[in-house]
Write an enzyme that holds these catalytic residues in place. Structure first.
Site, PDB file in Angstrom:
ATOM      1  CG  ASP A  97      42.003  42.074  30.268  1.00  0.00           C
ATOM      2  OD1 ASP A  97      42.632  41.181  29.695  1.00  0.00           O
ATOM      3  OD2 ASP A  97      41.603  41.973  31.435  1.00  0.00           O
TER       4      ASP A  97
HETATM    5  C1  FRU Z   1      41.857  39.125  32.274  1.00  0.00           C
HETATM    6  C2  FRU Z   1      42.684  39.595  33.464  1.00  0.00           C
HETATM    7  C3  FRU Z   1      41.869  40.440  34.414  1.00  0.00           C
HETATM    8  C4  FRU Z   1      42.911  41.255  35.108  1.00  0.00           C
HETATM    9  C5  FRU Z   1      43.893  41.515  33.996  1.00  0.00           C
HETATM   10  C6  FRU Z   1      45.319  41.574  34.438  1.00  0.00           C
HETATM   11  O1  FRU Z   1      42.641  38.847  31.161  1.00  0.00           O
HETATM   12  O2  FRU Z   1      43.265  38.497  34.128  1.00  0.00           O
HETATM   13  O3  FRU Z   1      41.064  39.690  35.292  1.00  0.00           O
HETATM   14  O4  FRU Z   1      42.390  42.440  35.645  1.00  0.00           O
HETATM   15  O5  FRU Z   1      43.737  40.463  33.064  1.00  0.00           O
HETATM   16  O6  FRU Z   1      46.150  41.931  33.382  1.00  0.00           O
END
Ligand code: FRU
Length: 444
Positions: free
Chosen positions: A17
């Protein structure tokens, strides 16, 4: 440090992300979920990149990494704001309750808890990981509010009279929900209200983002388990036009949603305001395998979010359009990526190095079978809903950004976008049924 143009990619290993996206002191700062030890997901760190113009990015190395009990197993997603000249990051810290004997970088049987943390930087570049972290929202203990394990991804914004924060959560792993908190000072937060739809909208809502535009409010969600069509990516990012009331933190979420992107590869979008006050969005491009050079994960080009008559547009950012400044005859003339524009009639077909774009009635359909690995559940064919904003002569306008591992098809100036991860494109374009076609390079 490494620089990249037009698409921000993992500097090495793995990214997911986008986090902490903000225009601060003359630079765009874009942080991201980063696993620095291998090309796969694991204990999350925050990587950091900066850009003057959203076009050229410079990697700045690590910003956040686990140092406290609350974030000992990962610094999960979060957001940034500026206050009093300083940059603040809020993010989710995770703590595993047992050690996974097979792999210390992943959690055993979902036995973990999540807290929300704050860290402040004087300049946007230096973060005191050892002493600067503060837990602002401890793990949720009231099951009627949210989940102790699956509550994460704080997005913060300045409202009319206070700071607001939206968090993703789940009601007993049955349906997703968002929680709203309010604060006067960024340190003390009070839970105010929540919103949800029901199990058909996914079991957990990740990475929520709420913002206002001139045409109305928008809610973005990344819904886990939304699709059940046998394909690999059941988790999908969706968006709704919404009305939000600050006084009560209540939000009206309609039944119908749009996908963030109709290629269904994008996930976990995050928005901020650009230097001119436009609302801009970027998102993680999920890739099925490591790209040449040993990295996996990239971001889509930033898009301007606008709402018109209840429809959410994701338009190409003007800086991106401007970067493709050199008209060329065909893609073989450039070594880097390019932008190709077409006005497509019904039944027309474009072949971009093996990636097919066709128009069927008022829908745009893409097929990446020839330029994507084959595996069970691979999503190969994508399509938009019926378009409403075709050119006056009935043609459909397409702007297609082509990079070695990503194609972005902007339909009618962002009415819909289809973005697709790709592998092994050739450098040729063929088109039948195009009224107009042009190709632009960023550099030769
Ligand atoms: C979304 C997610 C978020 C989390 C992050 C962990 O892709 O699962 O909810 O904070 O990635 O890497």
């Amino acid at each position: 440090m490494k620089t990249q143009s037009l698409h921000l990619k993992a500097p090495d290993n793995w990214i997911n992300d986008p986090n902490g996206f903000i225009y601060y002191n003359g630079y765009y700062h874009l942080f991201y979920q980063y696993f620095p030890y291998g090309p796969r997901w694991g204990t999350m760190h925050w990587g950091h990149a900066v850009s003057r113009d959203l076009v050229t990015w410079e990697h700045k190395g690590l910003a956040l990494y686990p140092t406290t009990r609350a974030d000992q197993n990962g610094c999960f997603s979060g957001s940034a704001i500026e206050e009093g000249g300083k940059l603040y990051l809020v993010y989710t810290g995770v703590r595993y309750e047992v050690v996974n004997p097979e792999d210390p970088h992943t959690c055993l049987d979902e036995q973990f808890e999540s807290a929300q943390l704050l860290i402040c930087s004087e300049d946007g570049y230096h973060f005191d990981n050892e002493h600067g972290k503060e837990v602002i929202i401890p793990p949720v203990t009231d099951p009627s509010v949210g989940d102790r394990t699956h509550t994460r991804d704080p997005k913060i914004w300045r409202g009319r009279d206070a700071w607001y924060l939206i968090l993703g959560s789940t009601m007993g792993e049955k349906y997703g929900e968002v929680l709203f908190y309010r604060s006067e000072d960024l340190h003390t937060w009070t839970y105010i209200n929540k919103a949800f739809k029901g199990p058909e909208y996914g079991w957990m809502w990740e990475c929520p983002d709420y913002f206002e535009t001139a045409g109305g409010g928008v809610l973005l969600l990344s819904a886990m388990g939304l699709l059940n069509n046998g394909e690999k990516e059941r988790n999908q990012s969706i968006c709704f036009p919404v009305a939000f009331d600050e006084a009560t933190c209540s939000i009206q979420i309609p039944d119908d949603y749009q996908y963030l992107d109709y290629g269904l590869d994008l996930y976990a979008p995050q928005t901020t305001l650009d230097a001119e006050g436009r609302r801009i969005m970027t998102a993680w491009v999920r890739m099925p395998k490591v790209a040449d050079g040993g990295w996996i994960g990239m971001f889509c080009s930033p898009r301007v979010v606008e709402v018109q008559d209840g429809h959410i547009f994701f338009r190409m950012h003007p800086n991106i359009r401007k970067a493709y400044s050199q008209a060329i005859q065909n893609p073989a003339e450039t070594r880097s990526g390019y932008l190709a524009s077409f006005d497509l009639t019904d039944g027309g077909e474009i072949n971009i190095g093996g990636y097919l774009i066709t128009r069927k009635g008022n829908r745009i359909v893409t097929d990446r079978t020839a330029v994507y690995p084959s595996f069970e559940g691979a999503h190969l064919i994508s399509e938009t809903p019926d378009t409403d904003y075709n050119n006056p002569d009935g043609t459909c306008h397409l702007d297609v950004i082509v990079d070695s591992n990503l194609i972005e098809v902007y339909v009618n100036d962002g009415e819909y976008v289809i973005s697709s991860a790709v592998y092994g494109l050739t450098r040729e374009i063929r088109c039948s049924g195009c009224k107009e076609s042009r190709v632009y390079a960023a550099e030769r």
